[in-house]
Motif scaffolding. Structure first.
Motif, PDB file in Angstrom:
ATOM      1  N   ARG A   1       0.856  -1.217   0.000  1.00  0.00           N
ATOM      2  CA  ARG A   1       0.000   0.000   0.000  1.00  0.00           C
ATOM      3  C   ARG A   1       0.873   1.240   0.000  1.00  0.00           C
ATOM      4  O   ARG A   1       1.910   1.286   0.665  1.00  0.00           O
ATOM      5  CB  ARG A   1      -0.898   0.021   1.246  1.00  0.00           C
ATOM      6  N   VAL A   2       0.435   2.250  -0.752  1.00  0.00           N
ATOM      7  CA  VAL A   2       1.216   3.481  -0.825  1.00  0.00           C
ATOM      8  C   VAL A   2       0.271   4.669  -0.725  1.00  0.00           C
ATOM      9  O   VAL A   2      -0.867   4.609  -1.204  1.00  0.00           O
ATOM     10  CB  VAL A   2       2.056   3.533  -2.123  1.00  0.00           C
ATOM     11  N   GLN A   3       0.746   5.716  -0.025  1.00  0.00           N
ATOM     12  CA  GLN A   3      -0.043   6.960   0.019  1.00  0.00           C
ATOM     13  C   GLN A   3       0.515   7.912  -1.033  1.00  0.00           C
ATOM     14  O   GLN A   3       1.716   8.174  -1.093  1.00  0.00           O
ATOM     15  CB  GLN A   3       0.041   7.593   1.401  1.00  0.00           C
ATOM     16  N   ILE A   4      -0.373   8.419  -1.874  1.00  0.00           N
ATOM     17  CA  ILE A   4       0.010   9.377  -2.924  1.00  0.00           C
ATOM     18  C   ILE A   4      -0.287  10.766  -2.378  1.00  0.00           C
ATOM     19  O   ILE A   4      -1.416  11.062  -1.996  1.00  0.00           O
ATOM     20  CB  ILE A   4      -0.818   9.117  -4.212  1.00  0.00           C
ATOM     21  N   ASN A   5       0.743  11.620  -2.313  1.00  0.00           N
ATOM     22  CA  ASN A   5       0.582  12.919  -1.651  1.00  0.00           C
ATOM     23  C   ASN A   5       0.146  14.046  -2.571  1.00  0.00           C
ATOM     24  O   ASN A   5      -0.237  15.107  -2.091  1.00  0.00           O
ATOM     25  CB  ASN A   5       1.884  13.317  -0.951  1.00  0.00           C
ATOM     26  N   LYS A   6       0.234  13.828  -3.882  1.00  0.00           N
ATOM     27  CA  LYS A   6      -0.117  14.899  -4.829  1.00  0.00           C
ATOM     28  C   LYS A   6      -1.012  14.350  -5.920  1.00  0.00           C
ATOM     29  O   LYS A   6      -0.902  13.179  -6.278  1.00  0.00           O
ATOM     30  CB  LYS A   6       1.159  15.448  -5.511  1.00  0.00           C
ATOM     31  N   SER A   7      -1.848  15.204  -6.469  1.00  0.00           N
ATOM     32  CA  SER A   7      -2.607  14.754  -7.639  1.00  0.00           C
ATOM     33  C   SER A   7      -1.748  15.007  -8.881  1.00  0.00           C
ATOM     34  O   SER A   7      -0.842  15.839  -8.868  1.00  0.00           O
ATOM     35  CB  SER A   7      -3.939  15.497  -7.738  1.00  0.00           C
TER      36      SER A   7
END
Ligand code: AMP
Ligand code: MG
Length: 438
Positions: free
Chosen positions: A120-126
């Motif tokens: 699992r990864v958190q994406i910090n920017k669109s």
């Protein structure tokens, strides 16, 4: 015939010649040559959409209101092929150059993410669609002409040739050049120093000017100012594509070069140019009909005939003034452009830069003058200063020069600070400082 303007003389020379035929060379030997064929891409590059970054391939819609967490479904390295489709809420770990997995439309670089767990990864920017994706064919499309005839082969060009797997290709042939020095006063390199003689520097300076073009000239040696000896040497020289003769072209009673080459069938096109230094410059051509057949076939030949009707495949003869600086300047202005055209290079002339002259230049109008200068630079640009005495016999003025400052024939002189044009000579492609202040 009066003194011909420099540009008229240059045009007369260029009109008298054509490109030489071509030959095949391998990639390893091709640096500095000129392509005699177009080169096409043999595939699409990249062959599919690939990632431009190390990061995650994802669906841009999923991260429109980042931060957002996505499930990592696989790892795609360069050289791998993706095995799964990225669905909503999913992404794939991807390396630079690896193919994009189906379903994903963008890449986010790893710096803009945070791993939550192994999958699992958190994406910090669109990111926008296509972000950090290099599209299929961005470099080249299969069949595209990527390099054209006349391209000079630089290291970058070598890289492109290797990319399309061009191991061998056609380049223009290099001219065969002979160099002859003339003069009773000349002392050969291998002769002992005699204070009454003048060391033969011209053969070697001219040799090096040829070598700087990638041409390996043949040095014919020194001919004495004797019509019979000169004739023997000149006959040998006329077997080459180009013959450079130094000295003996002036009007002195022992200047036999012009009458002797005319006797051998060379048709003179001019023998006086309004140039300083260097005005006793002669140029002529041994017409193709007088060139021995064996040499002519060789000249016209080539696997791809560059000039089907080689109307101007005669031997070019340049009678250069004996003064060491004059001969080198005449080679720069007349011989170098001619040889580059023969070698198929559309760039004939030295690169010029604009400079301010550091000091007053006094000068007699009537001839285009080429003043040897050193270049320095300040915040406003280049500054040109003469390299000491400009006598045409002082070769150190040439040895120290970064360039030739051009004073047009109509000029009566230049004040300090005047704007001038300087032709850059060999040895100026590099400088001491970076030039961008970092
Ligand atoms: P010329 O053009 O033969 O009248 O020569 C003009 C001047 O150039 C004379 O001072 C010659 O000694 C000098 N010179 C001629 N040929 C050479 C050479 N090969 N190397 C150095 N100096 C030369
Ligand atoms: Mg002489």
């Amino acid at each position: 015939m009066g003194h011909l303007a420099v540009s008229d003389a240059q045009q007369l020379v260029l009109q008298s010649l054509t490109r030489l035929g071509s030959e095949t060379v391998g990639l390893e030997q091709a640096l500095g040559r000129v392509l005699a064929q177009d080169i096409r891409a043999n595939r699409d590059l990249p062959p599919f959409d690939v990632s431009a970054m190390d990061g995650f391939a994802l669906r841009s819609a999923d991260v429109a209101s980042a931060p957002a967490q996505l499930a990592i479904i696989e790892d795609i390295k360069a050289g791998d092929l993706p095995t799964q489709t990225v669905a909503a809420g999913q992404c794939a770990r991807i390396m630079t150059g690896a193919p994009m997995p189906p379903g994903a439309d963008a890449v986010i670089r790893v710096e803009d993410t945070q791993e939550v767990s192994a999958n699992r990864v958190q994406i910090n920017k669109s990111v926008k669609p296509k972000n950090d994706v290099r599209p299929l064919g961005e470099n080249m499309r299969d069949g595209d002409v990527v390099l054209t005839v006349g391209t000079e082969i630089t290291p970058g060009v070598i890289g492109v040739l290797a990319t399309v797997k061009a191991a061998q290709f056609l380049v223009f042939r290099r001219p065969r050049v002979a160099i002859l020095s003339t003069g009773n006063e000349l002392e050969g390199m291998d002769e002992p120093v005699d204070p009454h003689k003048i060391p033969n520097s011209n053969s070697y300076a001219l040799m090096a000017q040829m070598q700087a073009l990638g041409i390996a000239p043949v040095l014919l040696g020194i001919a004495r100012d004797d019509p019979l000896e000169l004739e023997q040497y000149l006959r040998r020289g006329l077997e080459y594509d180009v013959l450079l003769v130094s000295g003996g072209t002036s009007v002195g009673v022992h200047d036999y070069v012009r009458p002797t080459i005319e006797k051998l069938g060379v048709q003179m096109k001019f023998w006086r140019v309004a140039i300083r230094p260097g005005h006793p410059l002669a140029f002529g051509m041994l017409p193709p009909t007088k060139v021995p057949q064996a040499y002519l076939e060789d000249r016209q030949g080539g696997e791809q005939q560059a000039t089907p009707q080689c109307a101007a495949c005669g031997t070019l003869v340049f009678g250069l003034p004996g003064n060491p600086v004059s001969s080198m300047v005449c080679v720069e202005e007349f011989v170098v452009p001619a040889l580059r055209r023969m070698m198929g290079n559309p760039r004939l002339y030295r690169r010029t830069v604009t400079a301010r002259v550091a000091h007053e230049v006094k000068f007699r109008p009537g001839r285009t003058e080429f003043i040897r200068v050193q270049l320095t630079r300040d915040e406003h640009g280049y500054i040109a200063s003469a390299t000491g005495t400009q006598s045409s016999g002082v070769l150190l003025s040439m040895a120290r020069a970064d360039g030739l400052m051009i004073v047009p024939a109509a000029s009566t002189g230049l004040a300090a600070g005047a704007q001038v044009t300087v032709q850059l000579l060999d040895g100026t492609a590099f400088q001491d400082e970076t030039g961008f202040g970092e």
